[in-house]
Motif scaffolding. Structure first.
Motif, PDB file in Angstrom:
ATOM      1  N   ALA A 235       0.886   6.762  -6.946  1.00 31.92           N
ATOM      2  CA  ALA A 235      -0.233   7.669  -7.213  1.00 31.92           C
ATOM      3  C   ALA A 235       0.216   9.125  -7.065  1.00 31.92           C
ATOM      4  CB  ALA A 235      -1.393   7.363  -6.272  1.00 31.92           C
ATOM      5  N   LEU A 236       1.023   9.418  -6.059  1.00 29.99           N
ATOM      6  CA  LEU A 236       1.531  10.774  -5.848  1.00 29.99           C
ATOM      7  C   LEU A 236       2.422  11.210  -7.007  1.00 29.99           C
ATOM      8  CD1 LEU A 236       1.686  13.194  -3.913  1.00 29.99           C
ATOM      9  CD2 LEU A 236       3.706  12.122  -2.909  1.00 29.99           C
TER      10      LEU A 236
ATOM     11  N   LYS B 173       1.945   1.950  -3.544  1.00 31.49           N
ATOM     12  CA  LYS B 173       0.798   2.407  -4.336  1.00 31.49           C
ATOM     13  C   LYS B 173       0.547   3.892  -4.103  1.00 31.49           C
ATOM     14  CE  LYS B 173      -1.776  -1.894  -4.773  1.00 31.49           C
ATOM     15  NZ  LYS B 173      -3.004  -2.611  -4.451  1.00 31.49           N
ATOM     16  N   LYS B 174       0.661   4.339  -2.846  1.00 26.21           N
ATOM     17  CA  LYS B 174       0.473   5.751  -2.529  1.00 26.21           C
ATOM     18  C   LYS B 174       1.555   6.598  -3.205  1.00 26.21           C
ATOM     19  CE  LYS B 174      -1.923   5.620   1.899  1.00 26.21           C
ATOM     20  NZ  LYS B 174      -1.842   5.943   3.316  1.00 26.21           N
ATOM     21  N   ARG B 175       2.801   6.136  -3.142  1.00 30.00           N
ATOM     22  CA  ARG B 175       3.908   6.869  -3.773  1.00 30.00           C
ATOM     23  C   ARG B 175       3.711   6.947  -5.284  1.00 30.00           C
ATOM     24  NH1 ARG B 175       9.296   4.576  -0.733  1.00 30.00           N
ATOM     25  NH2 ARG B 175       8.908   5.601   1.261  1.00 30.00           N
TER      26      ARG B 175
ATOM     27  N   PRO C 173       0.821  -1.229   0.000  1.00 30.54           N
ATOM     28  CA  PRO C 173       0.000   0.000   0.000  1.00 30.54           C
ATOM     29  C   PRO C 173       0.850   1.273   0.000  1.00 30.54           C
ATOM     30  CG  PRO C 173      -0.812  -1.541   1.648  1.00 30.54           C
ATOM     31  CD  PRO C 173       0.434  -2.133   1.075  1.00 30.54           C
ATOM     32  N   ARG C 174       2.001   1.226   0.633  1.00 26.07           N
ATOM     33  CA  ARG C 174       2.884   2.394   0.688  1.00 26.07           C
ATOM     34  C   ARG C 174       3.408   2.723  -0.705  1.00 26.07           C
ATOM     35  NH1 ARG C 174       7.659   3.100   5.103  1.00 26.07           N
ATOM     36  NH2 ARG C 174       7.998   5.301   4.709  1.00 26.07           N
TER      37      ARG C 174
END
Length: 161
Positions: free
Chosen positions: A10-11, A6-8, A3-4
């Motif tokens: 997306a950012l 995926k967030k990066r 998940p970490r």
């Protein structure tokens, strides 16, 4: 993928898309505000690379005001005159007060819209001052270069004899 990550991802994607949109909007705005410069010959015949302005395009045109071509409307501030360089003349129409330096045989730059292939409706007319004028620093530098050039020519002539 965690998940970490995926967030990066997306950012980073959002940042790249935002930057791309910003650059695109800036380029679009610059393109809308760009006025290309043409001489009367280039306006009629096109530039050497084949580009020719379209009717409705914003542009700048520069040349000499043709003697005897200035026609003023006695009822308003409307003026029409022809501008030429070494080739064909182009008609410029302007509604407003002309600069003090404006006169026949004088160089001008007009900014406006192309109405037809040989007519420009100007919204601004700038009169160029005397082409013989030079700032004192430039005149002095040219004198120095001219005297050096003259000296080397004399040396060449002396060595040839």
């Amino acid at each position: 993928m965690t998940p970490r990550r995926k967030k990066r991802l997306a950012l980073v994607l959002a940042l790249v898309l935002g930057l791309g949109a910003t650059v695109g909007l800036v380029l679009y705005a610059l393109n809308q505000n760009m006025d290309l410069f043409y001489t009367p010959t280039e306006l009629v015949n096109g530039k050497p690379d084949g580009t020719k302005p379209e009717v409705g395009q914003r542009l700048r045109i520069g040349g000499m005001v043709v003697k005897g071509s200035v026609k003023r409307d006695p009822e308003s501030l409307r003026v029409s005159f022809q501008v030429a360089d070494t080739g064909p003349a182009v008609t410029v129409t302007y509604d407003g007060i002309l600069p003090d330096l404006f006169r026949e045989g004088q160089g001008i730059v007009a900014q406006g819209v192309l109405v037809n292939p040989t007519t420009v409706k100007a919204h601004e007319v700038l009169a160029k001052h005397d082409e013989n004028y030079m700032p004192p620093e430039v005149a002095e530098a040219m004198k120095k270069n001219h005297s050096k050039l003259q000296y080397t020519e004399e040396q060449l002539q002396g060595s040839a004899q």
